[in-house]
Motif scaffolding. Structure first.
Motif, PDB file in Angstrom:
ATOM      1  N   SER A  93     -14.072  43.219  67.408  1.00 27.10           N
ATOM      2  CA  SER A  93     -13.731  43.213  65.983  1.00 27.10           C
ATOM      3  C   SER A  93     -14.781  42.422  65.201  1.00 27.10           C
ATOM      4  N   GLU A 139     -12.409  46.988  65.305  1.00 26.19           N
ATOM      5  CA  GLU A 139     -11.791  46.647  64.028  1.00 26.19           C
ATOM      6  C   GLU A 139     -12.846  46.096  63.077  1.00 26.19           C
ATOM      7  N   LEU A 180      -7.563  36.086  58.711  1.00 22.17           N
ATOM      8  CA  LEU A 180      -7.846  36.881  59.911  1.00 22.17           C
ATOM      9  C   LEU A 180      -7.755  36.057  61.201  1.00 22.17           C
ATOM     10  N   LYS A 194      -8.082  37.265  64.898  1.00 25.99           N
ATOM     11  CA  LYS A 194      -8.343  38.703  64.927  1.00 25.99           C
ATOM     12  C   LYS A 194      -9.815  39.067  65.064  1.00 25.99           C
TER      13      LYS A 194
END
Lengths: 684, 684
Positions: free
Chosen positions: B13, B42, B65, B68
């Motif tokens: 990500s 992502e 975030l 993540k």
């Protein structure tokens, strides 16, 4: 009066002997090329088969064309060529281009056939290009009399005289890539008649030609080439690429053209003397053509190079290349730097290279570039830009070029707008930063040659050596050290003080006269490499040491011998001056630093006789070891004028005595800075 | 286990901090590039403005975030970078690529900001690429996390670690022209954290990478680079281009990255030692990449080069280049030659180069090429063809490559069919004959390194010098000649026999003990350049001359002094061994031929300590003057083993005594072939 080879470059009429109906045949390609390119004169295909080819009436024989043909193109098997050439001459053709192979490059039969061609050429007035060539191309007269079916159409100012057909193909491929153009292309093949020199002479007077390019394997007429190239280089840049520089290269050249390539060191000296720029490799060759095609007449007014960039890495590479090529990148004046400082981002650089960075305000390009180009120490400018395609970047350099007349070269990548503006404005672009730099070095080399002190060629009246005449009568051809120095003395070249002794008593007398320390050498006919065999004893300081030295020599040599007692000259510095007859250039002269290192790094420079004072000076300063002659770490500065004098005198000796095959002053040492020849060898 | 930097090359990500709606902004370009390339993980644009960019939801802050994001791309003004980096670390990102400028390359504020980044980096575990870089590209994971919007799409096996962003642009332009491809590209910028070494280590284990390319201005961790590059080079070709080789280049490099470039001679030695091929210029760099991309694993089994051509001129150029690069072009065996003779036209050449000429029967190509490639003396093959587009020409080389496994490289022009067949078969094509030759030279250099005698690094136990310890206590840091030699003696390095005398009487005694001739040197603290000041008198042969020498020194020096009486070692040959602390590589060692010429032609070679026996031998044989050490024109062959020993002992001295700053054995002379240190200088 137009140039004298116009019948080749702009013929009024052409016969194509060997024209063929078969598109696979070169005789078809040739005729088709002429038609396609739009040749405007009369065109006569010739083939015994008659009929029509490409809608043109075919003549069965040249004899049908009596008086009608100016130029004959010959593309037939080798055996039939002499007959056709004979016919060409008899119908009044002025020139013939023999594209056929199988002549001088082919042992046996081929060499004989080339001999036959030479005979015809001598008997008649017809001039020949080739044989074994790819033909002639001339853009201004829409003439494609070659086997190349795809020549880039762009008109240009380069004319290319090539001894290799294939290099023509490479040239066309390169100029297409680089977006430049040519005026004329001549593939000279085996040079049975017309040589590089003839075409240089022609192109010097050709209005379309601004740059003359040479691909050389072998020069057939070195002395004449020197003359015409020197004349041409005064008006137009002449660039050459010489192959056959090494044993492997010479072997390759020999096999395919029968050329005997000369020593590259001699070529280097000769070309420098004539003002011809010699390329280091293929890329450098095409880079120089790109450069001079853009700037045939524009020279940098100063030696300094200014580098302006928005990209860091390639700018560092360019700076390194400048230094490695011997170009200076001077730091800008303080006032210019502070004005630049206000135009560029804080993390930019203002010293030279000037790094404007990608964050530069595009409105500032014009002013910043103008400031750099205005700087007095700079003579040429390198523009570098990878990927920031701002039109004002291009405009800045174009304006500065127009305003200051300092040549601008560029390395730009992925900037289509800038590239096309540069191309329109005539600013050349190179493939790498290093190529752009080497191009600048080419400009400076040309400037240096054009601005060199002219000097006159040394025209001492010929003065044959009396001693040489006497020796020749006796049949002596290899002169010993002592006799060699006596010949040199006739020309005013000073040798070390010395005398020949039969025994210790005589030796001691001579040594006393000369003064200790002395050198004692064995003296006997035919003894070479005296040092290696223990025949040279240096730095003998007293009568006792002299006696010992003589004893030592006696024990090393059991042949009858005498002793050469010589003044001992101290100091590490040794130089060499030599001369010989080169098969390409005739009498040549050599200067080099002496000792074992010279051989190792080939630190020598050559020129072709006769030479000017300026040439002799340049020979000295060309060597890597030159700085040792200028006073260096305990080596006192030497009298360079005296050394120049010796070089000129050896040139005089060589030109005055055609029987002299080789001369070697090795070493010349220095006593209070004055040159003294310690050992010398002449071969008749 | 995969390579450890996978979070950079294949992140799960990504957050793009500074993503922008404005297509003119780099933050837009970056996001757009990621999307366009088809990144599969992502993707989180971050911008305080929020909203949507390119149909992606924009996050106002990284803190949204948490947990993540694996990788953060930072493209914002420099001042805001440390804060964002802190946030990146706190939300658990493993890596950050800082594309922003205005750090180490910018005096004052920038340097401070880079310091702040370094601090964060040390405190947290986050790893950083940049700042001041162009980002990361990885073809296997469809990742274009760079500012480059046009990266050639072709997959390839080269991974490029570039300290210059712009050189990335140049690389992409070159690989497009050359039809090759890359696997990864990393712009490392200012190397605040991750360096060349980190990426080399990663790429060694990357399955897609077969060739590692480096663009270097400055190495930050020389010792580590040596280690990882040496390891990597065992498995994959490593090619480097180093800029900042000259004062002008260093000035340019300093200004734009704050890099202090090291001496190029040291780099040359270090890279050779590590098995990294150092390119001479940009063209050579890309040529080596083209070559190794085609043949990452294939090495020529022999040193000889075979040249096969149908075009004369470029073949001569290639032959010259071979010889100039030190490659041999051996003449083929008589039996092969006579078989070739029957296959080629009479005016062809059968020796090597083999010139098949344009008139070659195309049916014979396969057999002729096969014969040459089968020849035992040849290890690599160069194919040359200008303009004769016969498919059987291409097939001949392709077959031979498959049959004999000898690398084939080519220079072909205007032959579309051949070009495309070569390209499909993986035979690389170069822009000039010289480039093709230099590529072969690269193959041979790599082979030589891989096959070198391995030898073990010298691991003498550390043995600090007792004398050095004593001197340090006294505060002495510059050791005189005599003391220096005493330290060397501790390590078993033999100096000339000598003694220090207060007056003539002592001097005469020492001279008698040593044996005449002797050297008399002034001996006084702080006197440097003794020779230049008349403080060295050579070749003193008797007590009378000794008295004279002492008198002469007394008249040249009016400071208090003594006399160093030393054995006189004759012979022209001098060598130098030295060592010092390099800011890039740490302890380095140097070998060179001595005398003034060395300085002129820079005839020295360096290596990084510790070295192996093989390294020491190679240092000697690397020098141009090596042949003087092998017995040459009156210079007797010397004991090379003894010299190697000295080099190894100096390496030991340096590694054992970290306080030793510099050591110089200059000159070392030879007595009966054995090395004797005549003068030495140590600085603590």
């Amino acid at each position: 009066m137009g140039p004298r080879l116009n019948f080749l470059f702009a013929p009024k009429s052409i016969a194509v002997v060997g024209a063929s109906k078969d598109p696979q045949k070169l005789g078809y390609v040739l005729l088709n090329n002429l038609l396609k390119e739009g040749y405007q004169g009369e065109l006569y295909p010739v083939n015994p088969g008659g009929g029509e080819i490409l809608s043109k009436k075919v003549y069965k024989s040249l004899t049908e064309l009596e008086g009608k043909v100016e130029l004959v193109l010959i593309s037939i098997p080798n055996k039939s060529v002499p007959g056709i050439l004979e016919e060409s001459a008899s119908i009044g053709a002025k020139g013939a281009v023999i594209l056929s192979s199988g002549f001088g490059e082919m042992p046996g039969e081929g060499i004989q056939l080339q001999g036959a061609i030479n005979q015809i050429c001598k008997r008649s007035k017809i001039r020949i290009v080739g044989p074994n060539c790819m033909g002639i191309y001339s853009r201004p007269s829409n003439l494609n009399a070659t086997y190349f079916w795809e020549i880039p159409g762009k008109a240009g100012n380069i004319s290319f005289i090539s001894q290799s057909g294939a290099y023509g193909g490479i040239l066309f491929s390169e100029i297409r890539k680089r977006g430049i153009g040519i005026a004329n292309f001549i593939s000279i093949g085996n040079q049975a008649d017309l040589t590089h020199s003839d075409f240089i002479e022609h192109l010097l007077h050709d209005e379309y030609t601004k740059v003359i390019a040479l691909f050389i394997e072998e020069i057939r007429d070195g002395a004449r080439l020197m003359k015409v190239a020197k004349e041409a280089a005064l008006y137009k840049p002449v660039v050459a690429f010489k192959v056959g520089r090494t044993p492997a290269g010479i072997r390759a050249a020999l096999s395919h053209t029968g050329s005997m390539a000369g020593t590259i060191e001699v070529y280097k000296g000769a070309m420098k003397q004539a003002g011809v720029l010699l390329a280091q490799d293929s890329t450098h060759f095409f880079d120089l053509l790109t450069l001079f095609s853009a700037y045939p007449d524009l020279l940098p007014p100063r030696d300094g190079v200014g580098i302006l960039t928005i990209s860091g890495g390639p700018c560092v590479a360019a700076s390194d290349a400048c230094e490695e090529e011997g170009l200076s990148v001077p730091i800008l004046s303080q006032s210019t730097r502070s004005r630049i400082r206000s135009l560029i981002p804080t993390f930019g650089a203002d010293s030279n290279p000037v790094d404007m960075t990608p964050q530069m305000n595009p409105d500032n390009f014009v002013e910043c570039v103008d400031l750099v180009c205005a700087e007095d120490s700079l003579g040429s400018i390198i523009a570098i830009n990878v990927g920031l395609d701002r039109p004002s970047f291009a405009d800045a350099f174009i304006k500065a070029l127009q305003r200051y007349g300092k040549p601008v070269v560029s390395f730009v990548v992925d900037v289509p707008t800038i590239s096309s503006r540069f191309s329109e404005a005539g600013i050349p672009t190179f493939q790498t930063p290093e190529s752009a730099v080497r191009a600048c070095a080419g400009l400076l080399a040309r400037k240096e040659w054009l601005k060199r002190p002219k000097g006159t060629e040394v025209t001492y009246p010929s003065k044959p050596s009396k001693l040489i005449q006497r020796l020749l009568k006796k049949g002596i051809t290899q002169l010993d050290e002592h006799t060699s120095k006596r010949v040199l003395k006739e020309y005013g070249i000073r040798g070390s003080r010395e005398g020949i002794a039969k025994d210790y008593r005589q030796a001691a007398k001579i040594a006393r006269r000369i003064g200790y320390p002395v050198v004692v050498k064995v003296f006997a006919p035919g003894v070479t490499h005296k040092s290696d065999k223990g025949g040279v004893i240096l730095d003998v300081r007293s009568p006792t040491e002299l006696a010992k030295a003589i004893k030592q020599i006696d024990s090393n040599f059991d042949i009858p011998h005498r002793y050469l007692i010589q003044q001992m000259i101290k100091g590490k510095l040794e130089v060499i001056v030599g001369g010989k007859r080169d098969e390409t250039f005739g009498a040549i002269i050599m200067f080099g630093l002496g000792g074992i290192w010279t051989e190792l790094i080939k630190d020598v420079s050559f020129r072709v006789c006769p030479i000017t004072h300026a040439d002799a000076y340049q020979m000295i300063s060309d060597t890597k070891g030159y700085r040792f002659l200028c006073g260096y770490r305990g080596i006192p500065r030497i009298d360079q004028d005296g050394l120049v004098e010796i070089i000129l005198k050896i040139s005089h000796l060589l030109t005055s005595n055609p029987q002299l095959r080789e001369v070697d002053l090795n070493p010349i040492k220095f006593r209070n800075g004055k040159a003294v020849t310690v050992d010398a060898l002449l071969i008749l």
